[in-house]
Scaffold this motif. Structure first.
Motif, PDB file in Angstrom:
ATOM      1  N   GLY A  58      -1.980  -8.973 -83.642  1.00 25.99           N
ATOM      2  CA  GLY A  58      -0.558  -9.038 -83.889  1.00 25.99           C
ATOM      3  C   GLY A  58      -0.052 -10.427 -84.266  1.00 25.99           C
ATOM      4  O   GLY A  58       1.159 -10.624 -84.412  1.00 25.99           O
ATOM      5  N   LYS A  59      -0.988 -11.383 -84.456  1.00 25.69           N
ATOM      6  CA  LYS A  59      -0.608 -12.734 -84.851  1.00 25.69           C
ATOM      7  C   LYS A  59      -1.256 -13.110 -86.175  1.00 25.69           C
ATOM      8  O   LYS A  59      -2.359 -12.665 -86.490  1.00 25.69           O
ATOM      9  CB  LYS A  59      -1.031 -13.745 -83.777  1.00 25.69           C
ATOM     10  N   THR A  60      -0.548 -13.933 -86.947  1.00 28.50           N
ATOM     11  CA  THR A  60      -1.097 -14.435 -88.206  1.00 28.50           C
ATOM     12  C   THR A  60      -1.993 -15.627 -87.915  1.00 28.50           C
ATOM     13  O   THR A  60      -1.569 -16.609 -87.294  1.00 28.50           O
ATOM     14  CB  THR A  60       0.022 -14.855 -89.173  1.00 28.50           C
ATOM     15  N   VAL A  61      -3.245 -15.541 -88.362  1.00 33.05           N
ATOM     16  CA  VAL A  61      -4.241 -16.588 -88.096  1.00 33.05           C
ATOM     17  C   VAL A  61      -4.731 -17.161 -89.414  1.00 33.05           C
ATOM     18  O   VAL A  61      -5.072 -16.418 -90.338  1.00 33.05           O
ATOM     19  CB  VAL A  61      -5.426 -16.014 -87.295  1.00 33.05           C
ATOM     20  N   TRP A  62      -4.737 -18.487 -89.480  1.00 29.67           N
ATOM     21  CA  TRP A  62      -5.249 -19.188 -90.672  1.00 29.67           C
ATOM     22  C   TRP A  62      -6.667 -19.678 -90.362  1.00 29.67           C
ATOM     23  O   TRP A  62      -6.867 -20.477 -89.458  1.00 29.67           O
ATOM     24  CB  TRP A  62      -4.368 -20.378 -91.022  1.00 29.67           C
ATOM     25  N   GLN A  63      -7.631 -19.206 -91.134  1.00 29.83           N
ATOM     26  CA  GLN A  63      -9.022 -19.607 -90.939  1.00 29.83           C
ATOM     27  C   GLN A  63      -9.495 -20.390 -92.164  1.00 29.83           C
ATOM     28  O   GLN A  63      -9.550 -19.874 -93.278  1.00 29.83           O
ATOM     29  CB  GLN A  63      -9.913 -18.379 -90.728  1.00 29.83           C
ATOM     30  N   LYS A  64      -9.821 -21.651 -91.929  1.00 25.73           N
ATOM     31  CA  LYS A  64     -10.250 -22.502 -93.039  1.00 25.73           C
ATOM     32  C   LYS A  64     -11.614 -22.067 -93.552  1.00 25.73           C
ATOM     33  O   LYS A  64     -12.560 -21.875 -92.788  1.00 25.73           O
ATOM     34  CB  LYS A  64     -10.299 -23.965 -92.581  1.00 25.73           C
ATOM     35  N   GLN A  65     -11.721 -21.928 -94.881  1.00 20.96           N
ATOM     36  CA  GLN A  65     -12.964 -21.486 -95.507  1.00 20.96           C
ATOM     37  C   GLN A  65     -13.680 -22.590 -96.262  1.00 20.96           C
ATOM     38  O   GLN A  65     -14.859 -22.478 -96.581  1.00 20.96           O
ATOM     39  CB  GLN A  65     -12.672 -20.330 -96.476  1.00 20.96           C
ATOM     40  N   GLY A  66     -12.967 -23.646 -96.581  1.00 22.08           N
ATOM     41  CA  GLY A  66     -13.580 -24.736 -97.335  1.00 22.08           C
ATOM     42  C   GLY A  66     -12.535 -25.641 -97.931  1.00 22.08           C
ATOM     43  O   GLY A  66     -11.339 -25.506 -97.655  1.00 22.08           O
ATOM     44  N   VAL A  67     -12.997 -26.604 -98.725  1.00 17.08           N
ATOM     45  CA  VAL A  67     -12.111 -27.566 -99.389  1.00 17.08           C
ATOM     46  C   VAL A  67     -12.354 -27.513-100.881  1.00 17.08           C
ATOM     47  O   VAL A  67     -13.500 -27.638-101.337  1.00 17.08           O
ATOM     48  CB  VAL A  67     -12.338 -28.996 -98.852  1.00 17.08           C
ATOM     49  N   TRP A  68     -11.279 -27.288-101.630  1.00 12.80           N
ATOM     50  CA  TRP A  68     -11.371 -27.290-103.091  1.00 12.80           C
ATOM     51  C   TRP A  68     -11.015 -28.682-103.598  1.00 12.80           C
ATOM     52  O   TRP A  68     -10.108 -29.311-103.034  1.00 12.80           O
ATOM     53  CB  TRP A  68     -10.397 -26.240-103.669  1.00 12.80           C
ATOM     54  N   PRO A  69     -11.744 -29.265-104.560  1.00  7.16           N
ATOM     55  CA  PRO A  69     -12.715 -28.624-105.461  1.00  7.16           C
ATOM     56  C   PRO A  69     -14.169 -28.676-105.013  1.00  7.16           C
ATOM     57  O   PRO A  69     -15.056 -28.343-105.798  1.00  7.16           O
ATOM     58  CB  PRO A  69     -12.525 -29.420-106.760  1.00  7.16           C
ATOM     59  N   SER A  70     -14.454 -29.128-103.762  1.00 11.38           N
ATOM     60  CA  SER A  70     -15.842 -29.111-103.287  1.00 11.38           C
ATOM     61  C   SER A  70     -16.393 -27.688-103.297  1.00 11.38           C
ATOM     62  O   SER A  70     -17.556 -27.453-103.621  1.00 11.38           O
ATOM     63  CB  SER A  70     -15.928 -29.693-101.874  1.00 11.38           C
ATOM     64  N   ILE A  71     -15.555 -26.744-102.945  1.00 11.77           N
ATOM     65  CA  ILE A  71     -15.951 -25.342-102.966  1.00 11.77           C
ATOM     66  C   ILE A  71     -15.662 -24.763-104.349  1.00 11.77           C
ATOM     67  O   ILE A  71     -14.658 -25.091-104.984  1.00 11.77           O
ATOM     68  CB  ILE A  71     -15.185 -24.558-101.880  1.00 11.77           C
ATOM     69  N   CYS A  72     -16.571 -23.964-104.865  1.00 10.53           N
ATOM     70  CA  CYS A  72     -16.371 -23.309-106.159  1.00 10.53           C
ATOM     71  C   CYS A  72     -15.489 -22.075-105.957  1.00 10.53           C
ATOM     72  O   CYS A  72     -15.911 -21.093-105.334  1.00 10.53           O
ATOM     73  CB  CYS A  72     -17.712 -22.921-106.771  1.00 10.53           C
ATOM     74  N   ILE A  73     -14.264 -22.126-106.457  1.00 13.59           N
ATOM     75  CA  ILE A  73     -13.310 -21.045-106.214  1.00 13.59           C
ATOM     76  C   ILE A  73     -13.751 -19.747-106.869  1.00 13.59           C
ATOM     77  O   ILE A  73     -13.564 -18.656-106.308  1.00 13.59           O
ATOM     78  CB  ILE A  73     -11.895 -21.452-106.688  1.00 13.59           C
ATOM     79  N   LYS A  74     -14.369 -19.829-108.039  1.00 16.16           N
ATOM     80  CA  LYS A  74     -14.827 -18.622-108.742  1.00 16.16           C
ATOM     81  C   LYS A  74     -15.888 -17.897-107.914  1.00 16.16           C
ATOM     82  O   LYS A  74     -15.836 -16.672-107.734  1.00 16.16           O
ATOM     83  CB  LYS A  74     -15.386 -18.994-110.110  1.00 16.16           C
ATOM     84  N   THR A  75     -16.850 -18.680-107.388  1.00 14.07           N
ATOM     85  CA  THR A  75     -17.910 -18.079-106.581  1.00 14.07           C
ATOM     86  C   THR A  75     -17.347 -17.490-105.297  1.00 14.07           C
ATOM     87  O   THR A  75     -17.747 -16.405-104.861  1.00 14.07           O
ATOM     88  CB  THR A  75     -18.984 -19.132-106.250  1.00 14.07           C
ATOM     89  N   PHE A  76     -16.392 -18.186-104.702  1.00 11.35           N
ATOM     90  CA  PHE A  76     -15.792 -17.697-103.461  1.00 11.35           C
ATOM     91  C   PHE A  76     -15.079 -16.370-103.688  1.00 11.35           C
ATOM     92  O   PHE A  76     -15.196 -15.442-102.874  1.00 11.35           O
ATOM     93  CB  PHE A  76     -14.804 -18.725-102.905  1.00 11.35           C
ATOM     94  N   LEU A  77     -14.355 -16.260-104.780  1.00  5.98           N
ATOM     95  CA  LEU A  77     -13.636 -15.014-105.063  1.00  5.98           C
ATOM     96  C   LEU A  77     -14.600 -13.865-105.306  1.00  5.98           C
ATOM     97  O   LEU A  77     -14.310 -12.716-104.950  1.00  5.98           O
ATOM     98  CB  LEU A  77     -12.715 -15.204-106.273  1.00  5.98           C
ATOM     99  N   GLU A  78     -15.756 -14.173-105.906  1.00  4.39           N
ATOM    100  CA  GLU A  78     -16.757 -13.128-106.128  1.00  4.39           C
ATOM    101  C   GLU A  78     -17.300 -12.607-104.792  1.00  4.39           C
ATOM    102  O   GLU A  78     -17.650 -11.422-104.681  1.00  4.39           O
ATOM    103  CB  GLU A  78     -17.908 -13.679-106.980  1.00  4.39           C
ATOM    104  N   GLN A  79     -17.376 -13.497-103.792  1.00  6.80           N
ATOM    105  CA  GLN A  79     -17.911 -13.112-102.487  1.00  6.80           C
ATOM    106  C   GLN A  79     -16.837 -12.588-101.535  1.00  6.80           C
ATOM    107  O   GLN A  79     -17.155 -12.090-100.451  1.00  6.80           O
ATOM    108  CB  GLN A  79     -18.610 -14.321-101.844  1.00  6.80           C
TER     109      GLN A  79
END
Length: 419
Positions: A58-79
């Motif tokens: 019942g709560k909104t939780v923010w979970q960090k997945q990485g830092v852009w541009p170190s993380i490839c956003i295209k690859t992340f969206l595919e996964q």
């Protein structure tokens, strides 16, 4: 485009995300197509943290997945569909800076870039191996799926099929493991997926044959040095006479030979500690002759072994080593041969370790500093006389006359003092 809540709305693509960061207006960024994702700009607006925004209890939780541009956003969206499916099944989502192996490798290159605690040659080798092999071989592989089997099927076997030597493959695996380990040490990944992996699990290493030099090899070695051009001969004569490493020797400058000492700066030494080596009369004669030869045939230079820019490269030095090989051995074998001979001559272990710049306890090194200096000079005098008795003077007969030191005198020297 910013909405009423102060959140930039746009596509999760590199170009519009860069424009958002440069704009400097809104802190957050989202794409309506991916409502569960949110980017938040850092204070300097040079990068942004990528969050997965979900509802838990019942709560909104923010979970960090990485830092852009170190993380490839295209690859992340595919996964992303896989990630969300795992969440629905109750699996924990990987948290960290990276989603794919390539993300981690790119971070590693940035991590070692400009870090002078690592040698330039090591950093250059890492960059070459990562760029030439690892980035392509591990493309699109999620970091969560990295395993021993993945190293075997994606790296070891393909490199074997392409004809690379087992030692080169071992080196590539070592660099790959170093990258994973560095990320784990900095807590950028939850665990080291390759902890305990050994290349021997996938690769049968050939036994090392004929890579060592023995005292009986001195004759052929001196013949090879005699027939080599002077810079090549001089490089390896210094390595043999002092047991120095190839990098320490190729980077030698004339200013490092001051008075009765060869000073190897801390920046050139493997252990990053300045090293002082006493100069014997034999070495001084060699240096004087070589300087005269260099001025006459090459011109006045700052380095003993000048290249196009500064000193010769490590690759050039290794190429030179191939010109003196009468059997399969590495330049490091000269260092080992030096250590073996002075040990067989009865040189005190502490003096021998100091000659080769092996680490000694700080208090001990300080306490016996002056005594060690005398022991090193005495040891090198006897060692160089022994080399001459073995035919070293044939390399430069006009400089090094046949030694008048007799075996009996040498034994007497070794029985006294530090020898």
């Amino acid at each position: 485009m910013a909405n009423a809540s102060g959140v930039e709305v746009g596509k999760l693509k590199d170009a519009p995300m860069r424009r958002w960061l440069r704009g400097g207006v809104t802190r957050d960024y989202r794409d309506p197509e991916y409502p569960q994702l949110r980017l938040r700009a850092t204070a300097d607006r040079k990068k942004a943290s990528l969050f997965l925004v979900v509802n838990e209890g019942g709560k909104t939780v923010w979970q960090k997945q990485g830092v852009w541009p170190s993380i490839c956003i295209k690859t992340f969206l595919e996964q992303l569909p896989v990630v969300m499916a795992k969440r629905s099944a109750g699996a924990e989502v990987l948290r960290g800076e990276f989603v794919t192996v390539v993300d981690l490798l790119k971070w590693f290159l940035g991590h070692i870039e400009g870090n002078r605690s690592f040698s330039h040659s090591w950093r250059a080798n890492c960059k070459s191996v990562v760029s030439k092999h690892l980035l392509g071989m591990f493309a699109y592989l999620p970091l969560a799926e990295l395993s021993f089997v993945a190293v075997d099927t994606r790296l070891v076997k393909p490199m074997l099929a392409e004809g690379y030597s087992t030692n080169y493959i071992k080196s590539a695996v070592k660099i790959f493991k170093r990258a994973i380990s560095a990320a784990a040490d900095l807590r950028l990944v939850e665990s080291n997926a390759l902890a305990g992996y050994r290349v021997e699990m996938s690769l049968k290493m050939a036994p090392t044959v004929g890579t060592q030099l023995m005292e009986s090899d001195l004759g052929p070695l001196f013949t090879a040095l005699r027939d080599a051009i002077w810079p090549v001969a001089m490089l390896f004569m210094l390595m043999l006479m002092f047991g120095t490493r190839i990098n320490e020797t190729r980077l030698a400058r004339w200013e490092h030979f001051a008075g009765d000492w060869w000073i190897i700066p801390a920046a050139n030494a493997k252990n990053r500690q300045e090293h002082r080596l006493p100069l014997t009369p034999t070495v001084k004669a060699l240096l004087t002759h070589y300087l005269q030869w260099q001025v006459k045939h090459v011109g006045k230079r700052a380095f003993l072994f000048p290249g196009d820019e500064g000193a010769i490269s490590i690759r050039t030095a290794q190429y030179w080593s191939e010109q003196i090989r009468f059997k399969s051995f590495t330049s490091h074998a000269l260092r080992k041969l030096c250590r073996t001979i002075i040990a067989d001559m009865g040189v005190d272990t502490m003096v021998g370790e100091r000659l080769l710049n092996h680490a000694l306890p700080v208090l001990l090194r300080t306490y016996v500093h002056s005594t060690l200096d005398k022991g090193m000079l005495s040891a090198l005098d006897a060692y160089h006389a022994h080399l001459i008795l073995c035919g070293f003077n044939e390399v430069a007969p006009e400089i090094i006359p046949r030694s008048s030191v007799k075996s009996q005198n040498t034994q007497t020297q070794m029985a006294s003092g530090w020898l």
